[in-house]
Design an enzyme around this catalytic site. Structure first.
Site, PDB file in Angstrom:
ATOM      1  N   PHE A   8       9.203   4.281   6.934  1.00  0.00           N
ATOM      2  CA  PHE A   8       8.051   3.374   6.967  1.00  0.00           C
ATOM      3  C   PHE A   8       7.881   2.848   5.557  1.00  0.00           C
ATOM      4  O   PHE A   8       7.661   3.611   4.618  1.00  0.00           O
ATOM      5  CB  PHE A   8       6.767   4.080   7.395  1.00  0.00           C
ATOM      6  N   GLU A   9       7.952   1.550   5.416  1.00  0.00           N
ATOM      7  CA  GLU A   9       7.579   0.921   4.155  1.00  0.00           C
ATOM      8  C   GLU A   9       7.225  -0.526   4.429  1.00  0.00           C
ATOM      9  O   GLU A   9       7.809  -1.174   5.293  1.00  0.00           O
ATOM     10  CB  GLU A   9       8.674   1.040   3.088  1.00  0.00           C
ATOM     11  N   ILE A  10       6.215  -0.992   3.729  1.00  0.00           N
ATOM     12  CA  ILE A  10       5.852  -2.409   3.751  1.00  0.00           C
ATOM     13  C   ILE A  10       5.957  -2.862   2.310  1.00  0.00           C
ATOM     14  O   ILE A  10       5.348  -2.251   1.417  1.00  0.00           O
ATOM     15  CB  ILE A  10       4.421  -2.629   4.280  1.00  0.00           C
TER      16      ILE A  10
END
Length: 370
Positions: free
Chosen positions: A260-262
């Protein structure tokens, strides 16, 4: 009497339509057209230009179709059915017709499918493949996860230095990484892309862990060599303190879990990050060891970005086996189904979030290693 009543209603409706056109023509916002934060709800319609040039980026195999549909169902139900950001699917081979048809059917948003260029998913010329094979065998004897997998190493290298160069992302400013089989346990009623863009945030995460040291035995030595060769490379001295507890001599393994990364693609496209990746790539650790994109991303973010430019999405409930991020506030339980007591924030192995939050803000460009 009935005719007069109908005529009156028609007149009232016409009057409201007239006022609506007048308000529009004079730059006055019409309340029912505003979703939140001053953004017109029409910008979140399927196919409309969004307030931020952003997309979900998914590296996935055809064989992972079922898990991918599960993940899409989760993110659509919790978030994207309201916001309709596009998806970009990437694979090292062409997607099957079934994959395209079934994933397209999961969303009203735009969907694109791309093949990774061969040069971004293959051994570079400077890698000794015989030595790389011997290194994999040695790691297998040590019991290292994915020790023998070549595809895993190509994936880590691609996510470290090439995904943001794919032509399908050329006009994209922010990306949200999604993987098959992940779960989102909380409603997300705001736009994380817009939240980051307005605040100048370059990187967002949910879980921060300690890396397995046997996968990266020479990564930190390579980073230190880079820093020594590029005075001024470290922009955030406190970020160094998060990565190392002995003044930069050794690496404690802290990293943001990158499934998960934005993030801002401008950060990854920056001169500093590209020089950093190229230096690591030439060292060969993606193939002679098992350097993951998570520590590669995290080390760069911690050293190059201010604390204010990295954000913990505490309010996004997220699960990727075996770890979960679950919001802790009582209010969150009204929109989440996860168990707060099982959140990674309570475990030592995932304690890097607490140590990141404890860092003072800093604009310093100095470092013990510079």
């Amino acid at each position: 009497m009935g005719v007069k009543y109908i005529a009156l209603n028609v007149c009232v409706a016409a009057l409201f339509a007239l006022f609506a056109r007048w308000f529009d023509g004079h730059g006055v916002a019409i309340p029912e057209r505003v979703l939140r934060d001053g953004v017109d709800i029409e910008m979140y319609a399927p196919g409309a230009a969004k307030p931020v040039r952003a997309a979900f980026v998914v590296l996935v195999r055809n064989s992972e179709l079922s898990g991918m549909k599960q993940a899409m169902r989760q993110i659509e139900d919790r978030f994207n059915s309201k916001f309709n950001y596009p998806y970009v699917f990437l694979n090292d081979v062409p997607f099957t017709d079934d994959f395209v048809a079934e994933t397209t059917a999961m969303t009203r948003a735009n969907v694109s499918y791309g093949v990774i260029p061969t040069e971004h998913w293959s051994y570079p010329a400077w890698i000794n493949q015989t030595h790389a094979s011997e290194c994999r065998q040695s790691m297998e004897r040590q019991g290292v996860f994915y020790a023998l997998s070549e595809s895993y190493r190509h994936m880590c290298r691609f996510n470290s230095g090439f995904f943001f160069r794919h032509p399908l992302l050329s006009d994209i400013e922010y990306y949200w990484r999604i993987e098959p089989d992940v779960e989102y346990s909380c409603d997300i009623d705001y736009d994380p892309f817009l939240y980051m863009s307005r605040r100048g945030i370059k990187y967002g995460y949910t879980i921060a862990l300690h890396e397995y040291p046997e996968t990266i035995p020479t990564l930190w030595a390579t980073v230190k060599s880079l820093i020594a060769s590029r005075p001024g490379f470290v922009r955030h001295a406190n970020g160094m303190a998060w990565l190392s507890e002995d003044g930069g001599d050794t690496y404690n393994g802290c990293h943001f879990w990158s499934n998960f990364e934005i993030g801002s693609l401008d950060f990854f496209r920056s001169e500093e990050y590209l020089a950093y990746f190229d230096y690591l790539d030439q060292a060969g650790g993606f193939f002679y060891e098992r350097w993951g994109d998570a520590p590669v991303h995290a080390i760069a973010a911690a050293l190059l970005l201010k604390k204010e430019e990295i954000h913990w999405f505490e309010d996004i409930g997220y699960y990727h086996n075996p770890w979960t991020n679950c919001p802790q506030s009582p209010e969150s339980r009204l929109r989440c189904h996860c168990d707060p007591e099982k959140s990674a924030i309570h475990h030592y192995w995932a304690s890097c979030t607490q140590s990141w939050l404890a860092l003072p803000s800093s604009n310093s460009s100095q470092s013990a290693l510079n």
